[in-house]
Design a protein around this motif. Structure first.
Motif, PDB file in Angstrom:
ATOM      1  N   PHE A  69      -3.325   8.603   2.927  1.00 52.94           N
ATOM      2  CA  PHE A  69      -1.933   8.213   2.686  1.00 52.94           C
ATOM      3  C   PHE A  69      -0.979   9.386   2.896  1.00 52.94           C
ATOM      4  CE2 PHE A  69       1.512   8.210  -0.496  1.00 52.94           C
ATOM      5  CZ  PHE A  69       2.173   7.030  -0.181  1.00 52.94           C
TER       6      PHE A  69
ATOM      7  N   PRO B 140      -0.313   3.103  -3.531  1.00 52.39           N
ATOM      8  CA  PRO B 140      -1.680   3.298  -3.020  1.00 52.39           C
ATOM      9  C   PRO B 140      -2.728   3.441  -4.124  1.00 52.39           C
ATOM     10  CG  PRO B 140      -0.349   5.285  -2.730  1.00 52.39           C
ATOM     11  CD  PRO B 140       0.589   4.196  -3.124  1.00 52.39           C
TER      12      PRO B 140
ATOM     13  N   ILE C  92      -8.564   6.659  -0.345  1.00 51.71           N
ATOM     14  CA  ILE C  92      -7.150   6.597   0.035  1.00 51.71           C
ATOM     15  C   ILE C  92      -6.857   7.628   1.119  1.00 51.71           C
ATOM     16  CG2 ILE C  92      -4.759   6.850  -0.748  1.00 51.71           C
ATOM     17  CD1 ILE C  92      -5.696   6.137  -3.562  1.00 51.71           C
TER      18      ILE C  92
ATOM     19  N   GLY D 271      -2.166   4.225   4.418  1.00 55.01           N
ATOM     20  CA  GLY D 271      -0.711   4.215   4.389  1.00 55.01           C
ATOM     21  C   GLY D 271      -0.118   3.766   5.715  1.00 55.01           C
TER      22      GLY D 271
ATOM     23  N   VAL E 153       0.831  -1.209   0.000  1.00 60.42           N
ATOM     24  CA  VAL E 153       0.000   0.000   0.000  1.00 60.42           C
ATOM     25  C   VAL E 153       0.862   1.254   0.000  1.00 60.42           C
ATOM     26  CG1 VAL E 153      -1.591   1.363   1.410  1.00 60.42           C
ATOM     27  CG2 VAL E 153      -1.991  -1.076   1.094  1.00 60.42           C
TER      28      VAL E 153
ATOM     29  N   VAL F 249      -7.888   2.317   1.548  1.00 61.90           N
ATOM     30  CA  VAL F 249      -6.436   2.150   1.457  1.00 61.90           C
ATOM     31  C   VAL F 249      -5.789   3.069   2.484  1.00 61.90           C
ATOM     32  CG1 VAL F 249      -4.411   2.428  -0.030  1.00 61.90           C
ATOM     33  CG2 VAL F 249      -6.554   1.558  -0.996  1.00 61.90           C
TER      34      VAL F 249
END
Length: 452
Positions: free
Chosen positions: A128, A87, A126, A101, A83, A99
């Protein structure tokens, strides 16, 4: 009527990943969630990924498909090294909904509260951060109310990240710079685990021999060394076995080996990555030692701890590895007094220097052949190592989990897989046994209690 959400976890990769998955799972240990096996139906599946090889990436996609077959409406969360490196790519994998991080995964509940779990997301949401410089304490431990379901062994994270720049490796990109847990916190975590009934603790990290850089939580720099840490741990009064995970040969100092040979807690088990028995290939890998130093470390261990288990990592098929280089590695390993090999086939990883090596890549057929050759050598070495231990008395930590009432299984202090006729009171206990013979069916050592 209130229904708990069922949540399941799956780990791909190293012991460090297992420690972190366990720590993330404990964040869900309240009345809102029910932990279930990954093989079961769940509302939420969390997959902790790895990206050491291309096979790890492929494994992640396979596990996502597996979870979808269990529950096509499940909410799937991706975390881990894969990931951190890709990502956006992961957000487009069918089935993945969230997702996170490397910095975000330890705040997983905060991010879950920001999304609608009843809706499938494509692409996945996401959260991240590119920087990976925080430190999150982690250890593997089961909170099961049934003591028979608890693990006998725990993986304890003492360090994260890596400052080395091996030409084939993506770990510094996915895990960030080397940083360490404080000795105070490590000792605190060890004592907590012992109170919970854990009998063996494995010290793990990305590069544990580099322990002492950037100590958290105070961000102290170079205050302690790995040698300082193991000396402090060995002063613990409680009964416990401490095992080391992989440690770089150039960081395994002679003073450490000498200390470990006399330790009351550390078991005679070393896993020292070699990667190649050719100095030319080691140079192209940008490793920080030559094979002569590795040989010296093995000899030092054998002189002081003759029965120690010594495992080695090897990479076959590295760019430019000729047949001559491979034979050099093979004959070096054949003469080396080690116990077994963990063999990896070289896998191109994005943004690593090895991709730029201007030499013809090794065909998959040749890579596979070299891998098989070293596996055969590893089997012979492990067999020889075990045979030398027959008729000796060893201490085995017997596990809680067992498939039937015929045998209990465990490991000796020097990492020989062992089984004994089922005795229920031996589960999650350390027992002295006599190693009798190797079972030809499964290669596991058959033992007998010294009290029989």
């Amino acid at each position: 009527m209130f229904f708990k959400k069922k949540i399941a976890f799956y780990t791909i990769g190293c012991k460090l990943n297992y420690a972190e998955t366990s720590s993330i799972a404990r964040k869900f240990s309240n009345f809102n969630y029910e932990h279930v096996s990954f093989k079961s139906f769940a509302d939420i599946y969390v997959i902790n990924s790895c990206s050491v090889t291309k096979n790890s990436d492929t494994e992640f996609k396979r596990i996502v498909r597996y979870a979808m077959r269990k529950n096509e409406k499940a909410f799937i969360i991706a975390v881990g090294c894969y990931v951190q490196l890709h990502p956006k790519e992961i957000s487009y994998i069918s089935g993945v909904d969230l997702v996170l991080g490397s910095e975000e995964k330890f705040h997983i509940i905060d991010y879950l509260n920001q999304v609608d779990l009843s809706k499938k997301n494509f692409p996945a949401k996401i959260f991240f951060s590119k920087k990976t410089c925080s430190y999150f304490s982690s250890y593997s431990f089961s909170n099961s109310s049934n003591p028979n379901n608890r693990r006998t062994r725990s993986f304890l994270k003492i360090q994260d990240g890596c400052d080395y720049k091996c030409s084939y490796c993506v770990i510094p990109m996915s895990r960030g710079p080397s940083r360490s847990e404080s000795i105070e916190n490590i000792l605190k975590n060890i004592r907590f685990l012992l109170k919970k009934g854990v009998k063996e603790i494995v010290l793990t990290g990305v590069n544990i021999g580099d322990y002492g850089k950037k100590i958290f939580p105070k961000n102290e720099r170079h205050t302690y060394t790995f040698f300082d840490l193991i000396q402090e741990i060995d002063q613990i009064e409680e009964m416990v076995r401490i095992r080391l995970s992989s440690i770089e040969p150039n960081l395994l100092k002679n003073e450490c080996i000498e200390f470990l040979s006399k330790s009351k807690h550390f078991v005679p088990h070393f896993h020292i990555p070699l990667q190649s028995g050719s100095n030319e290939i080691l140079g192209k890998m940008q490793r920080r030692y030559r094979k002569e130093l590795y040989q010296e470390k093995v000899k030092k261990i054998r002189d002081l701890i003759p029965d120690a288990y010594i495992g080695a990592d090897i990479i076959v098929g590295f760019p430019g590895e000729t047949h001559k280089h491979f034979l050099e590695t093979y004959h070096f390993l054949k003469k080396l007094d080690i116990s077994s090999l963990h063999i990896f086939t070289y896998s191109q990883r994005p943004n690593t220097k090895s991709i730029l090596i201007q030499q013809e890549n090794i065909s998959k057929k040749i890579q596979k052949k070299r891998n098989k050759t070293l596996k055969i050598l590893s089997i012979k070495k492990y067999r020889s190592f075990c045979e030398k231990q027959i008729h000796t008395i060893k201490t085995v930590l017997f596990e809680n989990n067992y498939s039937n009432n015929e045998y209990l299984y465990g490991y000796t202090e020097n990492y020989i897989r062992t089984k004994i006729s089922f005795i229920s009171t031996f589960r999650n206990t350390l027992q002295d046994v006599i190693l009798k013979k190797i079972d030809e069916k499964d290669g596991i050592m058959i033992a007998q209690s010294v009290f029989v």
